[in-house]
Design an enzyme around this catalytic site. Structure first.
Site, PDB file in Angstrom:
ATOM      1  N   ASN A   1       0.864  -1.177   0.000  1.00  0.00           N
ATOM      2  CA  ASN A   1       0.000   0.000   0.000  1.00  0.00           C
ATOM      3  C   ASN A   1       0.900   1.226   0.000  1.00  0.00           C
ATOM      4  OD1 ASN A   1      -1.770   2.071   0.516  1.00  0.00           O
ATOM      5  ND2 ASN A   1      -2.354   1.359   2.574  1.00  0.00           N
TER       6      ASN A   1
ATOM      7  N   LYS B   1       0.111   4.261  -0.134  1.00  0.00           N
ATOM      8  CA  LYS B   1      -0.499   5.425   0.514  1.00  0.00           C
ATOM      9  C   LYS B   1      -0.296   6.670  -0.372  1.00  0.00           C
ATOM     10  CE  LYS B   1       0.013   3.084   4.868  1.00  0.00           C
ATOM     11  NZ  LYS B   1       0.155   3.126   6.327  1.00  0.00           N
TER      12      LYS B   1
ATOM     13  N   HIS C   1      -9.273   1.009   5.239  1.00  0.00           N
ATOM     14  CA  HIS C   1      -7.967   1.211   5.870  1.00  0.00           C
ATOM     15  C   HIS C   1      -8.127   2.110   7.095  1.00  0.00           C
ATOM     16  CE1 HIS C   1      -3.832   2.413   6.559  1.00  0.00           C
ATOM     17  NE2 HIS C   1      -3.491   1.317   5.890  1.00  0.00           N
TER      18      HIS C   1
ATOM     19  N   GLU D   1      -6.479   4.510   8.108  1.00  0.00           N
ATOM     20  CA  GLU D   1      -6.308   5.944   7.831  1.00  0.00           C
ATOM     21  C   GLU D   1      -7.587   6.542   7.244  1.00  0.00           C
ATOM     22  OE1 GLU D   1      -2.654   5.410   5.647  1.00  0.00           O
ATOM     23  OE2 GLU D   1      -1.686   4.832   7.528  1.00  0.00           O
TER      24      GLU D   1
ATOM     25  N   GLU E   1      -4.696  -4.973  10.597  1.00  0.00           N
ATOM     26  CA  GLU E   1      -3.693  -3.932  10.789  1.00  0.00           C
ATOM     27  C   GLU E   1      -3.936  -3.235  12.121  1.00  0.00           C
ATOM     28  OE1 GLU E   1      -1.908  -2.721   6.743  1.00  0.00           O
ATOM     29  OE2 GLU E   1      -3.594  -1.397   7.136  1.00  0.00           O
TER      30      GLU E   1
ATOM     31  N   GLY F   1       3.191   2.268  10.708  1.00  0.00           N
ATOM     32  CA  GLY F   1       4.135   3.365  10.540  1.00  0.00           C
ATOM     33  C   GLY F   1       4.889   3.734  11.805  1.00  0.00           C
TER      34      GLY F   1
ATOM     35  N   SER G   1       4.149  -2.130  10.096  1.00  0.00           N
ATOM     36  CA  SER G   1       5.605  -2.191  10.208  1.00  0.00           C
ATOM     37  C   SER G   1       6.195  -3.540   9.776  1.00  0.00           C
ATOM     38  CB  SER G   1       6.043  -1.828  11.628  1.00  0.00           C
ATOM     39  OG  SER G   1       5.619  -0.517  11.960  1.00  0.00           O
TER      40      SER G   1
HETATM   41  P1  13P Z   1       3.479   0.424   7.546  1.00  0.00           P
HETATM   42  O1  13P Z   1       3.981  -0.845   6.919  1.00  0.00           O
HETATM   43  O2  13P Z   1       4.143   1.650   7.044  1.00  0.00           O
HETATM   44  O3  13P Z   1       3.432   0.314   9.028  1.00  0.00           O
HETATM   45  O4  13P Z   1       1.931   0.572   7.056  1.00  0.00           O
HETATM   46  C1  13P Z   1       1.075  -0.493   7.166  1.00  0.00           C
HETATM   47  C2  13P Z   1      -0.178  -0.167   6.452  1.00  0.00           C
HETATM   48  O5  13P Z   1      -0.951   0.663   6.891  1.00  0.00           O
HETATM   49  C3  13P Z   1      -0.435  -0.849   5.185  1.00  0.00           C
HETATM   50  O6  13P Z   1      -1.733  -0.619   4.734  1.00  0.00           O
END
Ligand code: 13P
Length: 252
Positions: free
Chosen positions: A9, A11, A96, A98, A168, A174, A214
């Site tokens: 992803n 983002k 997601h 976010e 997740e 992150g 992560s």
């Molecule tokens: P990270 O791998 O940067 O922690 O993000 C995970 C994520 O949100 C994938 O959709």
């Protein structure tokens, strides 16, 4: 037998030209490595055509990170699933954290997107996961159960093969703070049991559940060794070939 499914992803990173350049290298590397897992990348909407072109013939799936819960109409700034289908995109990440946290997407909104995507025969990666506060309050299972029951409401059993679940935990995204393989596996097991109770053992046993938060070259193997972890949804480490390729080829 569940086929491992590794997804990146991106983002809100990489411009269309940067994305296409990277995707071309990734596609060649994946082809040369002869990987046996399913590989997906999800660039931003505007990068979808260029990235799709760049990975043509490599077997890599290109997905959208979101879509509208309407087919067309007066929804300024939204992208409809029909528009995605028209440019050859058949896969979408929905729910997601976010989107939930920053854009107010509720389980009900996410469910309407899931149903719309499924009605168009698209494949969905449905994200679920608890915040740190929810975990510390002992609400992990309650949260996952609600996200699954509402998110999958009215999805028919025969449509479930087109759904992948991504677990997740919000506190691991992150942050560099990965869930331990044991904690992740326990959450995945709970997700599988919940899906078994909504649908059937058979559907639950065939369900692909990705872990996200992560994921890095250094922890992918330990995660993938767990019984209930079938793949990964990778954020930061999916943005560079030197990080993402070792994740994709973790079993080599
Ligand atoms: P990270 O791998 O940067 O922690 O993000 C995970 C994520 O949100 C994938 O959709």
């Amino acid at each position: 037998m569940r086929r491992p499914y590794i997804a990146g992803n991106w983002k809100m990173n990489l411009t269309p030209s940067e994305g296409a350049e990277y995707a071309k290298k990734l596609g060649e590397a994946v082809k040369n490595a002869g990987v046996d897992c399913r590989v997906m990348i999800a660039p931003s909407f505007v990068s979808l055509p260029a990235v799709s072109e760049a990975v043509k013939g490599t077997g890599i799936t290109v997905a959208a990170q979101n879509m509208a819960n309407h087919l067309s109409g007066a929804y300024t700034g939204e992208v409809s699933p029909e528009m995605l289908k028209d440019i050859g995109i058949n896969d979408v990440i929905l729910g997601h954290s976010e989107r939930r946290q920053y854009y107010g997407e509720t389980d009900e909104i996410i469910n309407s997107k899931v149903l719309l995507a499924i009605s168009l025969k698209m494949e969905v990666v449905l994200c679920v996961g608890e915040t740190l506060e929810e975990r510390e309050e002992g609400k992990l299972e309650e949260i996952l159960e609600r996200q699954l029951r509402v998110g999958l409401k009215d999805v028919l059993p025969e449509e479930m093969p087109r759904i992948t679940i991504a677990y997740e935990p919000v506190w691991a995204i992150g942050t560099g703070r990965t869930a331990t393989p044991e904690d992740a596996d326990a959450a995945h097991k709970f997700i599988r049991e919940t899906v078994a109770s909504i649908y059937s053992e058979d559907i639950a046993n065939n369900l692909i559940i990705q872990y996200g938060g992560s994921v890095k070259p250094g922890n992918i193997r330990a995660l993938m060794e767990k019984e209930n972890i079938d793949g990964a949804l990778v954020g930061g480490a999916s943005l560079k070939l030197e990080d993402f390729l070792p994740i994709i080829t973790y079993s080599k």
